[in-house]
Design an enzyme around this catalytic site. Structure first.
Site, PDB file in Angstrom:
ATOM      1  N   ASN A   9       4.949  14.773 -14.427  1.00 40.01           N
ATOM      2  CA  ASN A   9       5.053  13.423 -14.970  1.00 40.01           C
ATOM      3  C   ASN A   9       4.408  13.416 -16.353  1.00 40.01           C
ATOM      4  O   ASN A   9       3.186  13.480 -16.480  1.00 40.01           O
ATOM      5  CB  ASN A   9       4.341  12.434 -14.040  1.00 40.01           C
ATOM      6  CG  ASN A   9       4.325  11.012 -14.590  1.00 40.01           C
ATOM      7  OD1 ASN A   9       5.054  10.687 -15.527  1.00 40.01           O
ATOM      8  ND2 ASN A   9       3.490  10.175 -14.020  1.00 40.01           N
ATOM      9  N   LYS A  11       4.355  11.004 -18.432  1.00 39.11           N
ATOM     10  CA  LYS A  11       3.843   9.677 -18.781  1.00 39.11           C
ATOM     11  C   LYS A  11       4.281   9.312 -20.211  1.00 39.11           C
ATOM     12  O   LYS A  11       5.379   9.668 -20.620  1.00 39.11           O
ATOM     13  CB  LYS A  11       2.330   9.627 -18.579  1.00 39.11           C
ATOM     14  CG  LYS A  11       1.915  10.049 -17.165  1.00 39.11           C
ATOM     15  CD  LYS A  11       0.453   9.831 -16.886  1.00 39.11           C
ATOM     16  CE  LYS A  11       0.139  10.285 -15.471  1.00 39.11           C
ATOM     17  NZ  LYS A  11      -1.276  10.022 -15.093  1.00 39.11           N
ATOM     18  N   HIS A  93       4.192   4.303  -9.329  1.00 36.62           N
ATOM     19  CA  HIS A  93       2.994   5.038  -9.759  1.00 36.62           C
ATOM     20  C   HIS A  93       1.841   4.048  -9.905  1.00 36.62           C
ATOM     21  O   HIS A  93       2.037   2.886 -10.265  1.00 36.62           O
ATOM     22  CB  HIS A  93       3.267   5.739 -11.088  1.00 36.62           C
ATOM     23  CG  HIS A  93       2.209   6.724 -11.468  1.00 36.62           C
ATOM     24  ND1 HIS A  93       1.025   6.344 -12.062  1.00 36.62           N
ATOM     25  CD2 HIS A  93       2.141   8.078 -11.317  1.00 36.62           C
ATOM     26  CE1 HIS A  93       0.276   7.417 -12.273  1.00 36.62           C
ATOM     27  NE2 HIS A  93       0.927   8.477 -11.830  1.00 36.62           N
ATOM     28  N   GLU A  95      -0.278   3.606 -12.086  1.00 36.37           N
ATOM     29  CA  GLU A  95      -0.376   2.996 -13.417  1.00 36.37           C
ATOM     30  C   GLU A  95       0.619   1.845 -13.563  1.00 36.37           C
ATOM     31  O   GLU A  95       0.327   0.845 -14.239  1.00 36.37           O
ATOM     32  CB  GLU A  95      -0.166   4.062 -14.495  1.00 36.37           C
ATOM     33  CG  GLU A  95      -1.324   5.058 -14.539  1.00 36.37           C
ATOM     34  CD  GLU A  95      -0.978   6.406 -15.155  1.00 36.37           C
ATOM     35  OE1 GLU A  95      -1.862   7.258 -15.157  1.00 36.37           O
ATOM     36  OE2 GLU A  95       0.177   6.586 -15.608  1.00 36.37           O
ATOM     37  N   GLU A 163      -1.170  10.057  -4.310  1.00 41.96           N
ATOM     38  CA  GLU A 163      -2.058  10.240  -5.454  1.00 41.96           C
ATOM     39  C   GLU A 163      -3.258   9.300  -5.328  1.00 41.96           C
ATOM     40  O   GLU A 163      -3.139   8.105  -5.621  1.00 41.96           O
ATOM     41  CB  GLU A 163      -1.326   9.945  -6.770  1.00 41.96           C
ATOM     42  CG  GLU A 163      -0.219  10.925  -7.100  1.00 41.96           C
ATOM     43  CD  GLU A 163       0.224  10.792  -8.552  1.00 41.96           C
ATOM     44  OE1 GLU A 163       0.192  11.792  -9.265  1.00 41.96           O
ATOM     45  OE2 GLU A 163       0.583   9.672  -8.960  1.00 41.96           O
ATOM     46  N   GLY A 169      -6.239  12.189 -13.422  1.00 47.61           N
ATOM     47  CA  GLY A 169      -6.728  12.416 -14.771  1.00 47.61           C
ATOM     48  C   GLY A 169      -8.241  12.434 -14.913  1.00 47.61           C
ATOM     49  O   GLY A 169      -8.758  12.469 -16.032  1.00 47.61           O
ATOM     50  N   SER A 208      -5.225  15.367 -10.578  1.00 50.29           N
ATOM     51  CA  SER A 208      -6.015  16.452 -11.172  1.00 50.29           C
ATOM     52  C   SER A 208      -5.685  17.822 -10.566  1.00 50.29           C
ATOM     53  O   SER A 208      -6.576  18.641 -10.332  1.00 50.29           O
ATOM     54  CB  SER A 208      -7.512  16.156 -11.050  1.00 50.29           C
ATOM     55  OG  SER A 208      -7.865  15.005 -11.796  1.00 50.29           O
TER      56      SER A 208
END
Length: 248
Positions: A9, A11, A93, A95, A163, A169, A208
């Site tokens: 991904n 992003k 996702h 986000e 996730e 991240g 991560s």
């Protein structure tokens, strides 16, 4: 036997010059023994799809609208993704859920739109750090899984990506035991709802994932691959994860 999948991904990263990373990835993995997917920003879907027309890497989008077309400035539909050459789309996702207020119902509607046009839906679920520390992980994951996965989903057209939000991240990852607990729970919930076909859904881990920790994560039962963020931007980094998956 579920075929392993390494999905990247990108992003909101990547412009034309970064297509060289795709060239490098194809050079490193001309005949991968696992499925590979790259989900770049929408501006790169068409050129990436053209580059991979003779290579088994699939190109995907990062979101789609519930509608096929209409007055939705700035949005992109599943039909448009398909027309640009995408084979899949990431949906729900964390986000998108946090930044755009996407609910499970919205994610399910987007998944229906994607599945009806023939795209693979990669549905993301996962808990926040507060939810993890409050002991609510399985409740949150179960609710998101049930609410975001439409009835028309099956093991051939839908991938689930777990996730943990707090690991994306950050460099932090759950323990191997925590990953195993959630993945085994997801598998059980899928089998409970979809019967025998629940065994066919691929369940990816994301958060991560790096070449240095990929092998031990992929050794866990019911981890069928990874949804990789930052480490997928550079072909050499992503290659280490792919190789670990091929050797799992």
């Amino acid at each position: 036997m579920r075929r392993k999948l390494a999905a990247g991904n990108w992003k909101m990263n990547g412009i034309g010059i970064d297509l060289e990373q795709l060239d490098r990835l194809m050079e490193l993995h001309p005949n991968p023994t696992v499925d590979l997917m790259i989900c770049p920003p929408a501006t790169l879907i068409h050129p990436m799809a053209a580059k991979t027309s003779e290579h088994p890497i699939h190109i995907g989008g990062q979101d789609c609208h519930t509608n096929e077309k209409g007055a939705h400035t700035g949005d992109i539909s599943a039909v448009m993704l398909d027309d640009a050459g995408a084979r899949a789309v990431i949906l729900g996702h964390s986000e998108r859920r946090a930044d755009h207020g996407e609910t499970d119902a919205v994610v399910a509607s987007k998944s229906v739109a994607a599945l009806e046009i023939g795209l693979t839906a990669v549905i993301c679920i996962g808990e926040t750090l507060e939810e993890r520390e409050s002991g609510k992980t399985l409740d949150v994951v179960g609710e998101q899984l049930a609410g975001s996965t439409p009835d028309i989903a099956n093991g051939g057209n839908t991938v689930i990506a777990y996730e943990p939000v707090w690991a994306i991240g950050t460099g932090k990852i759950p323990t191997l035991e925590q990953i195993a607990e959630v993945h085994n729970f997801i598998r059980a919930e899928l089998e409970k709802r979809f019967g025998e076909d629940g065994k066919a859904f691929r369940v990816l881990y994301g958060g991560s994932v790096k070449p240095s920790n990929a092998a031990e994560i992929f050794a866990i039962d019911n981890v069928d691959g990874a949804l990789v963020g930052g480490a997928s931007l550079k072909a050499d980094d992503f290659s280490g994860i792919i190789t670990a998956l091929e050797n799992a």
